[in-house]
Design an enzyme around this catalytic site. Sequence first.
Site, mmCIF file in Angstrom:
data_model
loop_
_atom_site.group_PDB
_atom_site.id
_atom_site.type_symbol
_atom_site.label_atom_id
_atom_site.label_comp_id
_atom_site.label_asym_id
_atom_site.label_seq_id
_atom_site.Cartn_x
_atom_site.Cartn_y
_atom_site.Cartn_z
ATOM 1 C CE1 TYR A 32 10.283 -6.037 6.678
ATOM 2 C CE2 TYR A 32 8.718 -4.831 8.031
ATOM 3 C CZ TYR A 32 9.023 -5.526 6.879
ATOM 4 O OH TYR A 32 8.058 -5.687 5.911
ATOM 5 C CB THR A 86 4.131 1.365 7.141
ATOM 6 O OG1 THR A 86 3.264 1.740 8.223
ATOM 7 C CG2 THR A 86 4.712 2.627 6.508
ATOM 8 C CB ALA A 87 4.093 -4.168 5.939
ATOM 9 C CB SER A 114 0.428 -2.322 4.377
ATOM 10 O OG SER A 114 1.068 -3.431 3.777
ATOM 11 C CD GLN A 136 0.627 -1.941 -0.553
ATOM 12 O OE1 GLN A 136 0.199 -2.607 0.389
ATOM 13 N NE2 GLN A 136 1.356 -2.463 -1.516
ATOM 14 C CE1 TYR A 138 4.324 -4.525 -2.720
ATOM 15 C CE2 TYR A 138 3.012 -4.873 -0.746
ATOM 16 C CZ TYR A 138 4.139 -4.354 -1.364
ATOM 17 O OH TYR A 138 5.068 -3.680 -0.626
ATOM 18 C CB THR A 164 3.059 -1.194 -4.490
ATOM 19 O OG1 THR A 164 2.597 -0.535 -3.310
ATOM 20 C CG2 THR A 164 4.573 -1.211 -4.493
ATOM 21 N NE ARG A 173 13.387 -3.996 1.132
ATOM 22 C CZ ARG A 173 12.070 -4.150 1.001
ATOM 23 N NH1 ARG A 173 11.376 -4.766 1.938
ATOM 24 N NH2 ARG A 173 11.460 -3.692 -0.080
ATOM 25 C CE LYS A 269 3.349 4.062 -1.227
ATOM 26 N NZ LYS A 269 4.584 3.230 -1.308
ATOM 27 C CB SER A 291 6.631 6.369 -3.839
ATOM 28 O OG SER A 291 7.086 5.527 -2.796
ATOM 29 C CG HIS A 293 8.850 0.280 -1.639
ATOM 30 N ND1 HIS A 293 7.784 -0.201 -2.366
ATOM 31 C CD2 HIS A 293 8.849 -0.429 -0.488
ATOM 32 C CE1 HIS A 293 7.183 -1.161 -1.695
ATOM 33 N NE2 HIS A 293 7.814 -1.311 -0.544
ATOM 34 N N GLY A 325 8.355 10.040 1.162
ATOM 35 C CA GLY A 325 9.776 9.797 1.318
ATOM 36 C C GLY A 325 10.549 10.960 1.913
ATOM 37 N N GLY A 326 11.087 10.771 3.113
ATOM 38 C CA GLY A 326 12.021 11.725 3.690
ATOM 39 C C GLY A 326 11.421 12.903 4.419
#
Length: 405
Positions: A32, A86-87, A114, A136, A138, A164, A173, A269, A291, A293, A325-326
Site C-alpha cells: 500500500y 501520508t495516510a 493527511s 491536507q 480532500y 489535493t 493500484r 497540491k 506533485s 501524488h 516526489g522522488g
Amino acid sequence: MASHEPHDLNCLTIGELETLAAARMDKQTRDYYNEGADSGSTLLENSQAYAKYHIRPRVLRDMSLIDTSIPIFGSQSAIPLGVAPTAMQCLAHPDGEAATARACRKAGIPMGLSSFATTTLEEVAVESGDNPRILQLYLFEEREHSRKLIQRAKRAGYKAVFLTVDTPMLGRRNMEIRNQFKLPKPWKLANFTEDEESAAAETIMEGTASGGTKQRRSSAPGYHDGDKRKAPTGPISFHSHAPNPTLSWERDIGWLRKECLPEMEVWVKGIATAEDALLAVHHQVNGIVVSNHGGRQLNGALATLDALPEIVEVAKGKLPVHVDGGIRHGTDIFKALALGADFVWIGRPVLWGLAYKGQEGVELCLRLLKDEFTLCMGLAGTVKVTEISKDYLVKVDKSGFISRL
C-alpha cells in the site's frame, strides 16, 4: 556540518532505510505504501529524474558557516524540507502520526497531516507544539464534512490547508486491488470517527466496515445518473469520498479561501503544468505544490522534477512553488531548489523511518537528509539556501551530452 548524533551503522542512507522498513512491514502495508499506479513507471521516474542533473561545484569560498534554514509559515524550518501528508501512519508503527509530529518538532521541520490519518488532527497539534503543521484536504462533494475539518484545524492552530487536486478519480493500484487491503483493528480514520456517519474502520477498496459488532451502512461513491450528479453516500471512506470529479477552479477555490482565510493559507497540491500554475495565481491561492501524488494517480505523467521548470517560469515571484516526489538524498533537495523550487516535501522515506524505529526512525530519516543537504551545500560552494540557483546545475541527456541551464 553533520549532526552530532551517533550514526546508526545499520542505516546510513535512505535506500538502506527502505530495505530495513520492508522487513518490518506486513505485505499489505508494504504494498500500500510503496506502490505506484499501473506499471509504476511514473513512480520510478520521480526518483530517476534527479540523475539527469549534475552539480557544478564552486571552490575557494568560505564554507565555515553554512545556514540551511528557511522561513516558512511564519517560522523557520531547519532545512527547506517538510514531511508530506501520508495516510494511515499507524500501519507503519503504533505511534503513527504522533511519532512523526514529535520527530518533526525535534528536527524543526514542518509536518503535513493527511485527512485520512489514524491520529486526530488535535492530537498531532499537541505533539507538534509550536512547530508548523498543515492539513491536507480532500474537498468532499458534501462540503459540510470538509467545513467541519477546516474549523477543527483552525482551532488547533494549523497554518495552511493543502487541497489535493489530482484525484477527480483514483488511479489504478493493482496490488491494492489484489490484496483487498483493509485498515485493520484497532486503527481508525481518526478525523472522522466523531461523525456518526463515518466508518471507524473501513475496507479501503469498498468502504464497508472491516470490524466491530455494530452493523454500518456501506459507503458508495458518487455518480451521475444522466440528469444530475449524486453525491457519495454512507460512512466517509477513502475510496468513496476522497475522489471528487466535480472540483473546479471557479467554484471551489473561492469557497475554500472564504472558509480558511485569514487563519489558514490555501495551497493547491497536485499542480503539474504551467497552465494550471497560472490558474492558481489567478485564483489567488497562497502557494502550489508540484506533485503527481507520488506516482499513484496518472501513470505516464511527467516526473515532478521534469514538470517543475515550466511551472517555476510562470509562477516564480507570484507565489511559492514547492515540489514533492522522488527525493531520496540531500543532493536531490539541492537540485530541486536549483531548478526553482522554494521548498520540498518527502513522504515514503518518513513511512520507512516509522516502520524501522518509530519516532527514532523518523528522526534518523530527517537527520540523514539534513546532513546530506548541508554537505552538498558546502561542497557546491553555497552558504545560504538563497544562493542555490540553476547556475549550479548542468543537464545530461540520454547520449551523455552536457548542457548548461
